[in-house]
Motif scaffolding. Structure first.
Motif, PDB file in Angstrom:
ATOM      1  N   HIS A 108       0.891  -1.120   0.092  1.00  0.00           N
ATOM      2  CA  HIS A 108      -0.013  -0.010   0.004  1.00  0.00           C
ATOM      3  C   HIS A 108       0.971   1.265   0.034  1.00  0.00           C
ATOM      4  CE1 HIS A 108      -3.021   2.986   1.395  1.00  0.00           C
ATOM      5  NE2 HIS A 108      -3.980   2.062   0.686  1.00  0.00           N
ATOM      6  N   TRP A 109       1.567   1.625  -1.056  1.00  0.00           N
ATOM      7  CA  TRP A 109       2.463   2.473  -1.412  1.00  0.00           C
ATOM      8  C   TRP A 109       3.783   2.427  -1.002  1.00  0.00           C
ATOM      9  CZ3 TRP A 109       0.158   5.574  -4.939  1.00  0.00           C
ATOM     10  CH2 TRP A 109      -1.195   5.770  -4.978  1.00  0.00           C
ATOM     11  N   ALA A 110       3.980   2.013   0.401  1.00  0.00           N
ATOM     12  CA  ALA A 110       5.221   1.513   0.827  1.00  0.00           C
ATOM     13  C   ALA A 110       6.178   0.804   0.172  1.00  0.00           C
ATOM     14  CB  ALA A 110       5.296   1.178   2.273  1.00  0.00           C
ATOM     15  N   LEU A 111       7.543   1.345  -0.176  1.00  0.00           N
ATOM     16  CA  LEU A 111       8.578   0.431  -0.922  1.00  0.00           C
ATOM     17  C   LEU A 111       9.742   0.335   0.116  1.00  0.00           C
ATOM     18  CD1 LEU A 111       9.314  -1.115  -3.617  1.00  0.00           C
ATOM     19  CD2 LEU A 111      10.080   1.064  -4.246  1.00  0.00           C
ATOM     20  N   PRO A 112      10.295  -0.642   0.230  1.00  0.00           N
ATOM     21  CA  PRO A 112      11.622  -0.640   1.056  1.00  0.00           C
ATOM     22  C   PRO A 112      12.832   0.435   0.541  1.00  0.00           C
ATOM     23  CG  PRO A 112      10.930  -2.874   1.032  1.00  0.00           C
ATOM     24  CD  PRO A 112      10.103  -1.913   0.191  1.00  0.00           C
ATOM     25  N   LEU A 113      13.154   1.162   1.379  1.00  0.00           N
ATOM     26  CA  LEU A 113      14.098   2.469   0.792  1.00  0.00           C
ATOM     27  C   LEU A 113      15.341   1.715   0.132  1.00  0.00           C
ATOM     28  CD1 LEU A 113      14.638   5.364   0.752  1.00  0.00           C
ATOM     29  CD2 LEU A 113      15.822   5.248   3.034  1.00  0.00           C
ATOM     30  N   PRO A 114      15.908   0.720   0.550  1.00  0.00           N
ATOM     31  CA  PRO A 114      17.115   0.045  -0.258  1.00  0.00           C
ATOM     32  C   PRO A 114      16.411  -0.385  -1.907  1.00  0.00           C
ATOM     33  CG  PRO A 114      17.097  -0.633   1.730  1.00  0.00           C
ATOM     34  CD  PRO A 114      15.930  -0.032   1.762  1.00  0.00           C
ATOM     35  N   LEU A 115      15.365  -0.487  -1.986  1.00  0.00           N
ATOM     36  CA  LEU A 115      14.893  -0.834  -3.426  1.00  0.00           C
ATOM     37  C   LEU A 115      15.080   0.252  -4.216  1.00  0.00           C
ATOM     38  CD1 LEU A 115      12.051  -3.556  -2.948  1.00  0.00           C
ATOM     39  CD2 LEU A 115      14.593  -3.925  -3.899  1.00  0.00           C
ATOM     40  N   GLN A 116      14.270   1.407  -3.539  1.00  0.00           N
ATOM     41  CA  GLN A 116      14.213   2.742  -3.947  1.00  0.00           C
ATOM     42  C   GLN A 116      15.755   3.334  -4.592  1.00  0.00           C
ATOM     43  OE1 GLN A 116      11.304   4.166  -5.382  1.00  0.00           O
ATOM     44  NE2 GLN A 116      13.035   5.387  -6.286  1.00  0.00           N
ATOM     45  N   LEU A 117      16.631   3.389  -3.371  1.00  0.00           N
ATOM     46  CA  LEU A 117      17.881   3.846  -3.766  1.00  0.00           C
ATOM     47  C   LEU A 117      18.579   2.938  -4.635  1.00  0.00           C
ATOM     48  CD1 LEU A 117      18.581   4.979  -0.061  1.00  0.00           C
ATOM     49  CD2 LEU A 117      17.616   6.559  -2.092  1.00  0.00           C
ATOM     50  N   GLU A 118      18.734   1.829  -4.619  1.00  0.00           N
ATOM     51  CA  GLU A 118      19.729   0.958  -5.226  1.00  0.00           C
ATOM     52  C   GLU A 118      19.150   0.385  -6.559  1.00  0.00           C
ATOM     53  OE1 GLU A 118      20.857  -2.261  -2.724  1.00  0.00           O
ATOM     54  OE2 GLU A 118      21.022  -0.578  -0.962  1.00  0.00           O
ATOM     55  N   HIS A 119      17.891   0.639  -6.673  1.00  0.00           N
ATOM     56  CA  HIS A 119      17.162  -0.295  -8.036  1.00  0.00           C
ATOM     57  C   HIS A 119      16.354   0.942  -8.801  1.00  0.00           C
ATOM     58  CE1 HIS A 119      19.402  -3.608  -7.020  1.00  0.00           C
ATOM     59  NE2 HIS A 119      18.654  -3.821  -5.906  1.00  0.00           N
ATOM     60  N   ASP A 120      16.243   2.106  -8.091  1.00  0.00           N
ATOM     61  CA  ASP A 120      15.175   3.048  -8.816  1.00  0.00           C
ATOM     62  C   ASP A 120      13.841   2.661  -8.711  1.00  0.00           C
ATOM     63  OD1 ASP A 120      16.273   5.547  -9.515  1.00  0.00           O
ATOM     64  OD2 ASP A 120      16.652   4.986 -11.441  1.00  0.00           O
ATOM     65  N   GLY A 121      13.443   1.983  -7.598  1.00  0.00           N
ATOM     66  CA  GLY A 121      12.244   1.519  -7.159  1.00  0.00           C
ATOM     67  C   GLY A 121      11.439   0.739  -8.297  1.00  0.00           C
ATOM     68  N   TRP A 122      10.268   1.005  -8.600  1.00  0.00           N
ATOM     69  CA  TRP A 122       9.604   0.168  -9.596  1.00  0.00           C
ATOM     70  C   TRP A 122       9.831   0.460 -10.921  1.00  0.00           C
ATOM     71  CZ3 TRP A 122       7.129  -3.839  -8.207  1.00  0.00           C
ATOM     72  CH2 TRP A 122       6.740  -3.787  -6.890  1.00  0.00           C
ATOM     73  N   LEU A 123      11.016   1.306 -11.395  1.00  0.00           N
ATOM     74  CA  LEU A 123      11.357   1.294 -12.815  1.00  0.00           C
ATOM     75  C   LEU A 123      12.339   0.232 -12.833  1.00  0.00           C
ATOM     76  CD1 LEU A 123      12.520   5.282 -12.831  1.00  0.00           C
ATOM     77  CD2 LEU A 123      10.367   4.176 -13.633  1.00  0.00           C
ATOM     78  N   SER A 124      12.577  -0.476 -12.150  1.00  0.00           N
ATOM     79  CA  SER A 124      13.611  -1.801 -12.127  1.00  0.00           C
ATOM     80  C   SER A 124      12.862  -2.938 -12.189  1.00  0.00           C
ATOM     81  CB  SER A 124      14.635  -1.622 -11.263  1.00  0.00           C
ATOM     82  OG  SER A 124      15.520  -2.738 -11.104  1.00  0.00           O
ATOM     83  N   PRO A 125      13.147  -3.980 -12.882  1.00  0.00           N
ATOM     84  CA  PRO A 125      12.745  -5.192 -12.827  1.00  0.00           C
ATOM     85  C   PRO A 125      13.158  -6.202 -11.500  1.00  0.00           C
ATOM     86  CG  PRO A 125      13.741  -4.994 -14.965  1.00  0.00           C
ATOM     87  CD  PRO A 125      13.795  -3.700 -14.225  1.00  0.00           C
ATOM     88  N   ARG A 126      14.265  -5.501 -11.120  1.00  0.00           N
ATOM     89  CA  ARG A 126      14.654  -6.205  -9.838  1.00  0.00           C
ATOM     90  C   ARG A 126      13.674  -5.748  -8.373  1.00  0.00           C
ATOM     91  NH1 ARG A 126      20.711  -3.856  -9.638  1.00  0.00           N
ATOM     92  NH2 ARG A 126      21.536  -5.083 -11.567  1.00  0.00           N
TER      93      ARG A 126
END
Length: 83
Positions: A5-23
């Protein structure tokens, strides 16, 4: 149960550009699989992502929701929604 529900772990945002990355999508699959495995017998209804279109547009085009991006509003919302 809503898995996101909107929240994304910060490392996924910082290291992989969030939902822009297939990772990030792959990490979510692993998270969802773990939740289904551990809680599937007790949860009858699952919702994977809350309002994915709103998240993609408001987070990756308008910059109104996290991650607040407006860099490529004609490209990034589609990429985020795809992943």
């Amino acid at each position: 149960v809503t898995l996101s529900h909107w929240a994304l772990p910060l490392p996924l945002q910082l290291e992989h550009d969030g939902w822009l990355s297939p990772r990030t999508a792959a990490a979510f699959v692993a998270y969802a699989s773990l939740c289904f495995e551990r809680f599937g017998g007790r949860v009858l209804h699952w919702l994977t992502l809350h309002a994915p279109a709103q998240h993609a547009v408001n987070g990756y085009a308008r910059g109104e929701h996290p991650p607040g991006r407006t860099v490529a509003p004609t490209r990034e919302p589609y990429l985020a929604a795809h992943n």
